[in-house]
Design an enzyme around this catalytic site. Structure first.
Site, mmCIF file in Angstrom:
data_model
loop_
_atom_site.group_PDB
_atom_site.id
_atom_site.type_symbol
_atom_site.label_atom_id
_atom_site.label_comp_id
_atom_site.label_asym_id
_atom_site.label_seq_id
_atom_site.Cartn_x
_atom_site.Cartn_y
_atom_site.Cartn_z
ATOM 1 N N GLU A 232 83.357 17.445 58.592
ATOM 2 C CA GLU A 232 83.378 18.477 57.541
ATOM 3 C C GLU A 232 82.709 19.800 57.971
ATOM 4 O OE1 GLU A 232 82.068 16.611 53.868
ATOM 5 O OE2 GLU A 232 83.940 15.478 53.786
ATOM 6 N N GLU A 335 88.704 10.193 56.401
ATOM 7 C CA GLU A 335 87.714 9.794 55.389
ATOM 8 C C GLU A 335 88.181 10.065 53.974
ATOM 9 O OE1 GLU A 335 83.587 11.199 55.869
ATOM 10 O OE2 GLU A 335 83.475 11.252 53.685
#
Length: 484
Positions: A232, A335
């Site tokens: 991220e 994810e």
């Protein structure tokens, strides 16, 4: 005479090779095939339960009033690489608290194809993430030469669990890893948490860190398939996080990570870029893939599903647009989890449908592999050192020692249990928005079609495969896998 014999042998060998090639190219046929149906549905006891054995008949033109799923077996797309989840520190710590019997039940549930749902992928973290009991790295703070590098921390919980997972899966899992943050001294904010950026003077040291991790894990008998640059990279989180713009990630890969992996003899390890939500994935792909010197090191792009944090809908089309624009690069869902843990919602069906919806859309848009987040959490949705508690498909109540299976586990299983490695996705479409569907052709010649009904009513639908047809009933809020 010898020459003649040699020519005959060569001819026979060529003929055998040609006939084998033709055999491999044989068209998928429905004639005489039976269709095994497995169903999971809300307000029933059906959980990956065999519910029907059907046969094909000849198909005629379906009417507008019928609901149909169309499979065109000759049109194939990407090759399937697997489904799996992450073994985090949190998962490993909770696993260690289970009895030996419950540990074996848990491992079978995920990694055994017969007793469970047959996971073939495994993601893990490079040192700590929010789903660790504390922040830590593999070096002493300030050690830019990495002389103190050691994975000793992981040998207590995480590594033993990973080894058991690999063993239960038959000795092989595709294992890949991602960092959440460089050590604090390498960052602009001098903190592993709350964003910050990697300081230029530590680019090489940080690139070396990945190679040390890969080699250390492989020395322990856990082959690493690949790594992602950063988990991220556009999110400043309250937990371990680090910001890379698209330009910064491109340049780090091009000038440091790629060359360092190659120099250290790890050029065969795959590098995954982005590893973040679907919203900005197209821009990241454009910037990195348009630079040949960076792109040559990159296997493909990882993505998550949390773009819905803004209140908007999932951006499934962005996945397809990357697939269309860069067909030579792979796409992997790295994810997803249900946020904001609430024990009252263990059996909340919409959570499972979020998995089904995402998996069908992501596969139909070109994704080769799909990875859930934590495979196990406790009765509080943790441990998590910053209170970011979430759901997992299976929870353990550490007070009672029981395992709690959520509907999400079964929805994931409708894919992972039946689609085999190296299967090809097959063209599949539905005639009504009440259903979602995808199909894969396994290398053994079996077709797997997954159909999901997210409405409040049961649906009768035609499964039309090429020129053959069968009629199936799917319960309200149900998912089915049809194998034929």
């Amino acid at each position: 005479m010898k020459k003649q014999k040699y020519k005959i042998l060569c001819f026979l060998f060529s003929l055998t090779a040609f006939s084998q090639q033709q055999k491999n190219k044989q068209e998928f046929i429905t004639n005489g095939k039976k269709i095994a149906v497995y169903t999971t549905a809300d307000d029933t006891k059906l959980r990956l339960t065999p519910t029907d054995n059907l046969v094909f008949s000849t198909s005629s033109q379906p009417t507008e009033t019928e609901i149909s799923v169309f499979v065109e077996s000759k049109k194939t797309f990407q090759t399937f690489m697997g489904v799996g989840g992450a073994i985090t520190d949190a998962s490993a710590e909770i696993y260690a608290k289970l009895s030996k019997e419950k540990q074996q039940e848990f491992l079978n549930a995920y990694y055994d194809k017969q007793k469970g749902i047959g996971y073939s992928l495994l993601r893990t973290t490079i040192h700590s993430s929010d789903f660790s009991s504390e922040s830590y790295t593999y070096i002493q703070e300030g050690d830019k030469d990495l002389k103190t590098f050691s994975i000793e921390h992981d040998k207590k919980y995480r590594i033993p669990m990973i080894k058991e997972a690999i063993k239960t899966a038959g000795g092989k899992l595709t294992l890949y890893a991602a960092p959440w943050s460089p050590p604090a001294f390498m960052k602009s904010n001098k903190d592993m948490l709350k964003g910050g950026t990697l300081l230029p003077e530590f680019y090489q040291a940080w690139a070396n860190y990945y190679t040390k991790f890969v080699k250390a894990y492989e020395k322990e008998g856990m082959p690493i398939w690949g790594i992602s640059t950063q988990n991220e990279p556009m999110a400043t989180q309250t937990w371990e996080s680090c910001i890379y713009t698209a330009d910064a990630e491109r340049d780090f890969i091009k000038n440091y990570l790629g060359p360092t992996m190659k120099k250290e003899g790890l050029a065969d390890k795959k590098i995954i870029v982005w590893d973040h939500n679907r919203d900005l994935m197209n821009q990241r792909a454009n910037v990195i893939y348009s630079d040949p010197e960076a792109a040559k090191y990159v296997w493909g792009m990882g993505f998550h599903w949390y773009e819905t944090w803004t209140g908007g809908a999932p951006m499934f089309d962005n996945v397809r647009k990357v697939y269309e624009a860069y067909p030579d690069k792979k796409l992997m869902f790295t994810e997803g989890c249900i946020e904001r843990f609430d024990a009252a919602k263990y059996q909340f069906w919409a959570n499972a449908e979020r998995y089904g919806t995402s998996m069908i859309n992501d596969f139909n848009n070109g994704t080769v592999a799909w990875t859930d987040w934590n495979i196990l959490l406790d009765q509080n949705g943790g441990p998590n050192h910053v209170g970011n508690f979430c759901f997992a498909p299976i929870h353990a109540n550490t007070n009672t020692g029981e395992l709690i299976y959520t509907p999400s586990y079964y929805y994931i299983g409708h894919f992972s249990k039946f689609i085999e490695l190296n299967a090809k996705r097959v063209s599949t479409a539905v005639s009504r928005s009440s259903l979602l569907s995808t199909s894969f052709l396994n290398t053994n010649g079996k077709m797997v079609t997954i159909v999901m009904n997210h409405t409040d009513k049961s649906v009768i639908y035609n499964l039309i495969v090429d020129t053959a047809k069968t009629v199936v009933t799917i319960p309200a809020h149900g998912i089915q896998t049809l194998v034929y």
